[in-house]
Write an enzyme that holds these catalytic residues in place. Structure first.
Site, PDB file in Angstrom:
ATOM      1  N   GLY A 162       0.841  -1.279   0.055  1.00 42.09           N
ATOM      2  CA  GLY A 162       0.082  -0.103   0.012  1.00 42.09           C
ATOM      3  C   GLY A 162       0.985   1.338  -0.090  1.00 42.09           C
ATOM      4  O   GLY A 162       2.203   1.346   0.396  1.00 42.09           O
ATOM      5  N   GLN A 171       2.987   9.969   1.266  1.00 45.52           N
ATOM      6  CA  GLN A 171       4.422   9.051   1.209  1.00 45.52           C
ATOM      7  C   GLN A 171       5.285   9.784   0.183  1.00 45.52           C
ATOM      8  O   GLN A 171       6.683   9.323   0.083  1.00 45.52           O
ATOM      9  CB  GLN A 171       4.305   7.918   1.423  1.00 45.52           C
ATOM     10  CG  GLN A 171       3.577   7.061   2.643  1.00 45.52           C
ATOM     11  CD  GLN A 171       3.555   5.710   2.672  1.00 45.52           C
ATOM     12  OE1 GLN A 171       2.538   5.244   2.093  1.00 45.52           O
ATOM     13  NE2 GLN A 171       4.380   5.011   3.299  1.00 45.52           N
ATOM     14  N   CYS A 181       5.678  -0.416   6.807  1.00 47.61           N
ATOM     15  CA  CYS A 181       5.547   0.855   6.250  1.00 47.61           C
ATOM     16  C   CYS A 181       6.747   1.117   5.323  1.00 47.61           C
ATOM     17  O   CYS A 181       7.998   1.205   5.930  1.00 47.61           O
ATOM     18  CB  CYS A 181       5.091   1.777   6.963  1.00 47.61           C
ATOM     19  SG  CYS A 181       4.838   3.342   6.203  1.00 47.61           S
ATOM     20  N   LEU A 182       6.468   1.675   4.201  1.00 44.33           N
ATOM     21  CA  LEU A 182       7.463   1.882   3.285  1.00 44.33           C
ATOM     22  C   LEU A 182       8.318   3.293   3.623  1.00 44.33           C
ATOM     23  O   LEU A 182       9.322   3.303   3.276  1.00 44.33           O
ATOM     24  CB  LEU A 182       7.122   2.112   1.742  1.00 44.33           C
ATOM     25  CG  LEU A 182       6.556   0.662   0.962  1.00 44.33           C
ATOM     26  CD1 LEU A 182       6.007   1.358  -0.362  1.00 44.33           C
ATOM     27  CD2 LEU A 182       7.722  -0.310   0.745  1.00 44.33           C
ATOM     28  N   HIS A 229      -4.084   1.791   7.816  1.00 43.65           N
ATOM     29  CA  HIS A 229      -2.935   2.381   7.707  1.00 43.65           C
ATOM     30  C   HIS A 229      -2.600   3.478   6.660  1.00 43.65           C
ATOM     31  O   HIS A 229      -2.136   4.277   7.015  1.00 43.65           O
ATOM     32  CB  HIS A 229      -1.915   1.206   7.320  1.00 43.65           C
ATOM     33  CG  HIS A 229      -0.823   1.536   7.616  1.00 43.65           C
ATOM     34  ND1 HIS A 229       0.367   0.977   8.383  1.00 43.65           N
ATOM     35  CD2 HIS A 229      -0.036   2.016   6.420  1.00 43.65           C
ATOM     36  CE1 HIS A 229       1.412   1.424   7.991  1.00 43.65           C
ATOM     37  NE2 HIS A 229       1.626   2.100   6.999  1.00 43.65           N
ATOM     38  N   GLU A 230      -3.211   3.224   5.484  1.00 42.16           N
ATOM     39  CA  GLU A 230      -2.840   3.999   4.399  1.00 42.16           C
ATOM     40  C   GLU A 230      -3.678   5.541   4.574  1.00 42.16           C
ATOM     41  O   GLU A 230      -3.324   6.580   4.456  1.00 42.16           O
ATOM     42  CB  GLU A 230      -2.998   3.584   2.980  1.00 42.16           C
ATOM     43  CG  GLU A 230      -2.354   2.489   2.680  1.00 42.16           C
ATOM     44  CD  GLU A 230      -0.849   2.569   2.775  1.00 42.16           C
ATOM     45  OE1 GLU A 230      -0.347   3.590   2.899  1.00 42.16           O
ATOM     46  OE2 GLU A 230      -0.096   1.552   3.071  1.00 42.16           O
ATOM     47  N   HIS A 267      -1.984   7.735   6.975  1.00 39.29           N
ATOM     48  CA  HIS A 267      -0.989   8.757   6.360  1.00 39.29           C
ATOM     49  C   HIS A 267      -1.632   9.932   5.846  1.00 39.29           C
ATOM     50  O   HIS A 267      -0.764  10.945   5.864  1.00 39.29           O
ATOM     51  CB  HIS A 267      -0.413   8.070   5.116  1.00 39.29           C
ATOM     52  CG  HIS A 267       0.586   7.148   5.525  1.00 39.29           C
ATOM     53  ND1 HIS A 267       1.949   7.283   5.906  1.00 39.29           N
ATOM     54  CD2 HIS A 267       0.903   5.542   5.261  1.00 39.29           C
ATOM     55  CE1 HIS A 267       2.582   6.373   6.148  1.00 39.29           C
ATOM     56  NE2 HIS A 267       2.053   5.286   5.794  1.00 39.29           N
TER      57      HIS A 267
HETATM   58 NI    NI Z   1       2.663   3.211   5.669  1.00 34.29          NI
END
Ligand code: NI
Length: 167
Positions: free
Chosen positions: A46, A51, A91-92, A133-134, A137
């Site tokens: 995701g 991000q 998380c990226l 989660h996304e 962000h």
């Molecule tokens: Ni993330």
């Protein structure tokens, strides 16, 4: 299409609250393509526009094993959430860190797709966790902020140590 650089925690830009997309046009669709390519290349399940330093309410998700089930959510809203899930998340923007976070087990979401058409869907388990989660962000929240202060400090010192080491 182009791969976009991903902001890394604790970059303060990750704390920006994203604005609603007012009109889904070709520029937005190009951004979605770039975000998807960035997510697949990372690789990740995701990615939120936040991000890649674009502060618009857009997320892309693909939880499938085959990596061909892209889901796009523009201006996502949670209509209903029930139960509790305690999943390990990564998380990226926080590479190498995996921690359990408490989320709702089942959610019902409303959003626009890449054509600007509204849709609703119910999600459970991993996809539900991923969407939550996304969506965090987009509110300027990173999952490590849901952890205890002690865990967060440990993660931050690990990141700082890593940044001091030569690549
Ligand atoms: Ni993330």
């Amino acid at each position: 299409m182009a791969k976009l650089p991903i902001l890394l925690y604790p970059d303060p830009r990750l704390h920006t609250v994203a604005a609603k997309v007012s009109h889904v046009d070709d520029k937005i669709r190009q951004l979605i393509k770039d975000m998807s390519e960035t997510m697949y290349a990372a690789p990740g399940v995701g990615l939120a526009a936040t991000q890649v330093d674009v502060h618009l309410r857009i997320i892309v998700i693909d939880n499938s094993d085959t990596r061909d089930q892209l889901r796009v959510f523009i201006n996502p809203e949670i209509l209903e959430s029930t139960g509790k899930a305690d999943c390990e998340e990564g998380c990226l923007s926080v590479p190498g860190v995996y921690e359990k976070v408490a989320r709702a087990q089942t959610i019902r979401v409303r959003a626009l797709d890449a054509n600007g058409e509204p849709f609703e869907l119910s999600a459970e388990g991993l996809p539900a966790v991923c969407i939550q989660h996304e969506m965090d962000h987009l509110e300027g929240k990173v999952f490590v902020e849901k952890l205890s202060r002690l865990k967060r400090q440990r993660i931050l010192s690990r990141i700082k140590k890593r940044q001091r080491e030569p690549a």
